[in-house]
Design an enzyme around this catalytic site. Sequence first.
Site, PDB file in Angstrom:
ATOM      1  CB  CYS A 118     -16.506  19.481 -12.590  1.00 54.88           C
ATOM      2  SG  CYS A 118     -18.102  18.751 -12.195  1.00 54.88           S
TER       3      CYS A 118
ATOM      4  CG  HIS B 269      -2.038  -1.001   1.091  1.00 60.01           C
ATOM      5  ND1 HIS B 269      -2.809  -1.403   2.143  1.00 60.01           N
ATOM      6  CD2 HIS B 269      -2.510  -1.683   0.016  1.00 60.01           C
ATOM      7  CE1 HIS B 269      -3.706  -2.278   1.741  1.00 60.01           C
ATOM      8  NE2 HIS B 269      -3.537  -2.471   0.448  1.00 60.01           N
TER       9      HIS B 269
ATOM     10  NE  ARG C  98     -18.578   8.154  -8.045  1.00 57.61           N
ATOM     11  CZ  ARG C  98     -17.980   9.043  -7.258  1.00 57.61           C
ATOM     12  NH1 ARG C  98     -16.667   9.061  -7.164  1.00 57.61           N
ATOM     13  NH2 ARG C  98     -18.695   9.917  -6.575  1.00 57.61           N
TER      14      ARG C  98
ATOM     15  NE  ARG D 195     -14.680  17.062  -5.463  1.00 54.32           N
ATOM     16  CZ  ARG D 195     -13.487  17.301  -6.027  1.00 54.32           C
ATOM     17  NH1 ARG D 195     -12.648  18.145  -5.440  1.00 54.32           N
ATOM     18  NH2 ARG D 195     -13.154  16.730  -7.170  1.00 54.32           N
TER      19      ARG D 195
ATOM     20  NE  ARG E 177     -20.775  18.597  -5.462  1.00 52.73           N
ATOM     21  CZ  ARG E 177     -19.955  17.550  -5.584  1.00 52.73           C
ATOM     22  NH1 ARG E 177     -19.851  16.935  -6.753  1.00 52.73           N
ATOM     23  NH2 ARG E 177     -19.238  17.149  -4.563  1.00 52.73           N
TER      24      ARG E 177
ATOM     25  CG  ASN F 256     -15.531  11.293 -10.882  1.00 53.78           C
ATOM     26  OD1 ASN F 256     -14.906  11.190 -11.942  1.00 53.78           O
ATOM     27  ND2 ASN F 256     -15.065  11.981  -9.862  1.00 53.78           N
ATOM     28  CG  ASP F 257     -21.841  10.311  -8.843  1.00 56.56           C
ATOM     29  OD1 ASP F 257     -21.662   9.166  -8.400  1.00 56.56           O
ATOM     30  OD2 ASP F 257     -21.888  11.318  -8.122  1.00 56.56           O
TER      31      ASP F 257
ATOM     32  CD  GLU G 115     -24.077  14.497  -9.912  1.00 51.26           C
ATOM     33  OE1 GLU G 115     -22.979  14.025  -9.565  1.00 51.26           O
ATOM     34  OE2 GLU G 115     -24.687  15.365  -9.268  1.00 51.26           O
TER      35      GLU G 115
END
Length: 837
Positions: free
Chosen positions: A767, A459, A730, A566, A602, A719-720, A696
């Site tokens: 974004c 890791h 994801r 965010r 957002r 992403n979403d 999204e």
Amino acid sequence: MSKNNKELILSAPLSGPVLTLASVPDAVFASGAMGDGIAIDPLNDTLHAPCDGEVIHVARTGHAVTLRADNGAELLLHLGLDTVELQGDGFSMLVKVGARVSNGQPLLRYDLDKVARRCKSLVSLLVITNGEHFQARPITLKGVNVGEPLMHLIATTPGGTQDSEQDGGIEVRGQIRIAHRGGLHARPAALVRQTARRFKSRSHLHFDGRSAACDSVMGLMGLAIAEQAEVHVSCRGSDAEAALQALLATLSTALAEETQAAAPVARPQRHPAEDGVLQGVLAAPGLVAGPLVRLGAIELPDDVGGHDIQAQHQRLELALEQVSDEIRCTLDHARIRGDHNEEAIFDAHLALLEDPILLDAAHLAIDQGHGAPHAWSQSIEAQCQVLQQLGSALLAERANDLRDLRQRVLRALLGEACSFDVAAGSIVAAQELTPSDLLQLSAQGVAGVCMAEGGATSHVAILARGKGLPCLVALGPQLLTQASGQTVVLDADGGRLELAPTAERLARVQQAQSQHAARRARQQILAHTPARTLDDVHIEVAANVASSTEAAQALANGADGVGLLRTEFLFVDRHTAPDEAEQCQAYQAVLDAMGDKPVIIRTIDVGGDKQLDYLPLPAEANPVLGLRGIRLAQARPELLDQQLRALLQTRPLERCRILLPMVTEVDELLHIRQRLDALAAELGVKERPQLGVMIEVPAAALLAEQLAEHADFLSIGTNDLSQYTLAMDRDHAGLAARVDALHPALLRLIAQTCTGAAKHGRGVGVCGALASDPLATPVLVGLGVRELSVSPSQIGEIKARVRHLDTVKCACLSAELLNLGSAAAVRRACHQHWPLG
């Protein structure tokens, strides 16, 4: 002996000295893989029942028997170690399956001398195989005679008594081959645990005659299950079938190792010995020079004894709670940044920190008179030895995760500072760094790290690659003899640590570093100029940020604005929600940090998979499809109203743009616009900030034209959008590598969004993570995207990429990509049309 329905005193089934499981000379039992319990080195020839109960299993070879006690505890009584190999010779079973037995009743007899001569050891076990629902505390660790009190067993959850009574006969089983690369190590084990804990049923994994509860990461790792090994899964309870299917899916879905997305890892190579050079293994690429700084492990003070046992238990619990809070904070920020590698690693750490095998061993050591630091350290080291003895290099590497927890908890217990005093530009040497160490050192600006031990798939290696920090591992013990302060060259690509570089060599390394710095400096200078394509189309390159500090860094890096703030950074890692004044101050700080640039903010996107302590929400079977984003605002309108009021009070308001997450239909947008108007009227604000919609979910992309009629701008969250379009979570470790936003289905949705927005003259930005991928830049520009919001550190790189593009050519080639059949095909085509470098 039963005290009540939940408590049970187990009596000694044999006579002889009592041992802890950790001291049993068998890795599987010592690891707790079979469950919690105790051992006796027997002096008699008959095994007796430790309590009243029912015989539920008798070993074919007569060396073991399992009872179900009246409180639901399942007790494995195992005579000797490796005695299954005797095939019943020397054993005589006295009971049958289904028989009702009483406390002290003989269960089996054996030929003491015959068995002792032929088995590995006569040490015998009493193990609670469904120990996830029970707390077991030894009453004595001295010698006992048959029938004397041995262990106190308490049912800690309803599953200990009620589930056994209600669901006793409801058990389902299945078998599957392990698909995870390297077998069932820490991260896939944590994923199995996460899956199992979604259900009420008790689940166990069975392999090679051994079992482990699915909610114990240490127990699962202790089974040493290799890749492609066939295992059996058993689930018992009211939702057993659903639990079984979920666990089979988790076990059969290959875990996408983080290293697949990172730079290729070199195989260990040993070059001929060279004076003044230590040979190691590449973990993260790079070439740097600097002063060597050697770090040592925490040294424990002597354990003088005479402790207040209750105080030591409390001391350990407080330290564990502190470290748990620290890890949860790390996880929250990793999720906000979208760093899935870091998130997966520390998710596994949190699971290990809560593992009953580790906790029970530490508390038992305290009961035996040890102080909390020594008890915790002994518990960790015992499990590290187990992993290292299982014959798996990957599991041996994962012992480093346990050492990370050892260090963190010891720091909390001893009150030691959690940061290192290391100067920026240093090359750090240590026996083996932990993931937490790596994050701290990276934040302090070290030039590189090297370790005497460790592996290229650890890791720490994964994090080092993600941070761009050169790293060498497996350099050997000679590394630890080097003096701090000497100038060295860390050539990670060549697998070399040069201890006495010549002036000429240092000059060459310095030149390479200078050239790299010069390229970065040129990019930095150009980053402050507009990004225009070869045919003079302006592409705005903004930044994704989560605080005013990151906003200031973005502006310094040349950001044209903030494409995504965010706001979750205000709400996480606290016990109460921020009030209106605190929110307004925070948003204003970001606007001030960005000078005259626009800032897209957002509204809060929590709920479902992102929980807040002070906002209790009902548990959901599928959180990513549940109450989150704008849906949460509809359920708790006071949260959004407070946030909108704070945003309306920022100045200048024309630079503040509000972005709504998880919108799926026009009515949601219209409702929020009405609320914004009403709140502005209440505050006497005449201006209105721009109001945009995040694209999204596929529904929003398909309705882009209708949404653009009422929205001021659209911003695509790839992403979403990827996970909803591809029906792949994801955050699912086994699927993460396949959630690729360059999938042609995603590109079609992006194209449709841009086409719909253009009909109303609205701008479209991206974004999500795809905007930060230089390979995707030509595609997004070709599909009609005119704003890219990226990681602050990549602004210069993305702007440079834009300046080499022709939008007409990009549009023609991107249209062809929509007809390809996979994300891999798209990426191959992108490399061909627009090569990197």
